[in-house]
Scaffold this active site. Sequence first.
Site, mmCIF file in Angstrom:
data_model
loop_
_atom_site.group_PDB
_atom_site.id
_atom_site.type_symbol
_atom_site.label_atom_id
_atom_site.label_comp_id
_atom_site.label_asym_id
_atom_site.label_seq_id
_atom_site.Cartn_x
_atom_site.Cartn_y
_atom_site.Cartn_z
ATOM 1 N N GLN A 1 -52.376 -30.867 -5.178
ATOM 2 C CA GLN A 1 -53.553 -30.745 -6.054
ATOM 3 C C GLN A 1 -53.877 -29.273 -6.247
ATOM 4 O O GLN A 1 -53.997 -28.533 -5.269
ATOM 5 C CB GLN A 1 -54.760 -31.456 -5.432
ATOM 6 C CG GLN A 1 -56.066 -31.280 -6.203
ATOM 7 C CD GLN A 1 -56.935 -30.156 -5.654
ATOM 8 O OE1 GLN A 1 -56.912 -29.892 -4.442
ATOM 9 N NE2 GLN A 1 -57.673 -29.486 -6.509
ATOM 10 N N HIS B 1 -65.251 -37.226 -8.511
ATOM 11 C CA HIS B 1 -65.203 -36.418 -7.297
ATOM 12 C C HIS B 1 -65.995 -37.074 -6.160
ATOM 13 O O HIS B 1 -66.626 -36.394 -5.352
ATOM 14 C CB HIS B 1 -65.734 -35.006 -7.568
ATOM 15 C CG HIS B 1 -65.017 -33.916 -6.814
ATOM 16 N ND1 HIS B 1 -64.026 -33.151 -7.376
ATOM 17 C CD2 HIS B 1 -65.137 -33.470 -5.534
ATOM 18 C CE1 HIS B 1 -63.589 -32.263 -6.480
ATOM 19 N NE2 HIS B 1 -64.248 -32.441 -5.354
ATOM 20 N N THR C 1 -57.311 -30.233 -10.834
ATOM 21 C CA THR C 1 -58.687 -30.733 -10.778
ATOM 22 C C THR C 1 -59.558 -29.910 -11.722
ATOM 23 O O THR C 1 -59.635 -28.693 -11.601
ATOM 24 C CB THR C 1 -59.218 -30.669 -9.329
ATOM 25 O OG1 THR C 1 -58.385 -31.498 -8.527
ATOM 26 C CG2 THR C 1 -60.658 -31.138 -9.234
HETATM 27 C C1 FNR Z 1 -62.997 -34.177 -1.874
HETATM 28 N N1 FNR Z 1 -62.391 -34.191 -3.141
HETATM 29 C C2 FNR Z 1 -61.520 -33.183 -3.484
HETATM 30 N N2 FNR Z 1 -60.863 -33.206 -4.687
HETATM 31 C C3 FNR Z 1 -59.972 -32.263 -5.023
HETATM 32 O O1 FNR Z 1 -59.383 -32.326 -6.101
HETATM 33 N N3 FNR Z 1 -59.723 -31.218 -4.157
HETATM 34 C C4 FNR Z 1 -60.350 -31.105 -2.958
HETATM 35 O O2 FNR Z 1 -60.101 -30.180 -2.202
HETATM 36 C C5 FNR Z 1 -61.311 -32.095 -2.611
HETATM 37 N N4 FNR Z 1 -62.006 -32.007 -1.440
HETATM 38 C C6 FNR Z 1 -62.811 -33.064 -1.034
HETATM 39 C C7 FNR Z 1 -63.421 -33.021 0.208
HETATM 40 C C8 FNR Z 1 -64.171 -34.110 0.654
HETATM 41 C C9 FNR Z 1 -64.776 -34.079 2.026
HETATM 42 C C10 FNR Z 1 -64.321 -35.244 -0.182
HETATM 43 C C11 FNR Z 1 -65.089 -36.462 0.282
HETATM 44 C C12 FNR Z 1 -63.762 -35.259 -1.430
HETATM 45 C C13 FNR Z 1 -62.545 -35.362 -4.022
HETATM 46 C C14 FNR Z 1 -61.508 -36.420 -3.702
HETATM 47 O O3 FNR Z 1 -60.212 -36.027 -4.109
HETATM 48 C C15 FNR Z 1 -61.809 -37.746 -4.384
HETATM 49 O O4 FNR Z 1 -61.990 -37.521 -5.757
HETATM 50 C C16 FNR Z 1 -63.039 -38.445 -3.814
HETATM 51 O O5 FNR Z 1 -63.061 -38.358 -2.415
HETATM 52 C C17 FNR Z 1 -63.022 -39.906 -4.239
HETATM 53 O O6 FNR Z 1 -64.119 -40.600 -3.773
HETATM 54 P P1 FNR Z 1 -64.134 -41.468 -2.415
HETATM 55 O O7 FNR Z 1 -62.784 -42.172 -2.294
HETATM 56 O O8 FNR Z 1 -64.337 -40.497 -1.309
HETATM 57 O O9 FNR Z 1 -65.267 -42.366 -2.626
#
Ligand code: FNR
Length: 378
Positions: free
Chosen positions: A131, A278, A159
């Site tokens: 990513q 997100h 992203t």
């Molecule tokens: C994320 N997400 C995320 N997305 C991304 O593209 N790069 C990243 O570094 C991160 N970091 C991140 C940290 C934490 C603690 C969370 C909870 C989320 C978003 C992640 O990829 C995803 O979109 C969400 O977590 C989806 O929702 P659920 O499954 O947590 O409900």
Amino acid sequence: MDLMDRWPAIEDLRRTASRRAPHVAWEYLESGTGLETGVSANRDAFKAVRMTPRFFIDAGEPDTTTELFGRTWDAPFGVAPVGVQSLMWPGAEKMLARAARASGIPYTLSTVSGEEIEAVAPEAGENFWFQLYTPRNPNMRADLMDRAWAAGARVMTVTVDVPAASRRERQRKAGVGMPPRMTPAMIARVMMRPAWLAATLTRGIPNVANLLRYASKDDLANFGAFVGKELTTAVTPELFADIRKRWDGKLMVKGIMDPQDARRAVELGADGIWVSNHGARQIDFVKPAIDALPEVVEAAGGHAKVVMDSGVRDGHDIARAVARGADFVFLGRAMMYGVIAGGETGARHAMTLLREELANVMTQLGCPRLSDLPGRLA
Ligand code: FNR
């Protein structure tokens, strides 16, 4: 004790995880933004997706395998990118990568990972995806992409839904930062998590190891600010075109919620659209991702694959997302619950649980194949 007896559902892994991760890490994982209505809205929208079973069908053993980007996966779900996983459980990146490989599903490493691309990629093997948060600095951008490619990634997702850092009040109160704010309260709370503490002392204090090489001495003194300044930027069409030109593998755009953006992404050469809000961490009153999905699927019109995340917590939700048109589904927090609760074994267990739940609901609905699920929407 049998893992299924100990943790029969993701919610049981979550409960164990909440007792194993220190407060600062737990608040980082669980937080949304503002009043956090978006987090529950994502969940409520999933709960509202209802389906109708059909009978006089011998579904037999349902087939959960699916094809995406030239590969057959054992199940239609994977690990979403989550930053500094090793803060939440020491070694979590490699544990999740190994578990994903063993489970036949993709593992997506975040740009802001607690371990370097080169260290994690071999653990995931051909299941390794990357990513990209787009650095402002073109050299850093090119270098990250080249490193991911050299390490074996053939699928990359850009992203776009973090044009600026969001205000995460709960994280601020908990002292989340790089490095974390070491107040007496934080230290006292960490002492209450001896397993995490022992593992962290052995491995070293977690950091965004993947990016340390790009920071100058001055940047390192205030690393959080460096990462924030360098990585949060609007992804313009020109910037995306640049990335498309450099990346020879499959390219996805993560964070799309609007059908017009989906069409734009296809025009700009995206192979996949990743519907996501997100995990409701950027906008509190954002539309639930599962509700944005059908329009995006229609807009993509078969010209790009459409995957989704945000609010997926079990195999039922995976079935619901596939029924609404997702080619593949990702989980952020739920995967972390597994690895925090039980390390690599816990991560593997979460993946097994999700696949078995999905297979069971397919049988209940009378769906031998994933492609039968849309026909069961109520
Ligand atoms: C994320 N997400 C995320 N997305 C991304 O593209 N790069 C990243 O570094 C991160 N970091 C991140 C940290 C934490 C603690 C969370 C909870 C989320 C978003 C992640 O990829 C995803 O979109 C969400 O977590 C989806 O929702 P659920 O499954 O947590 O409900």
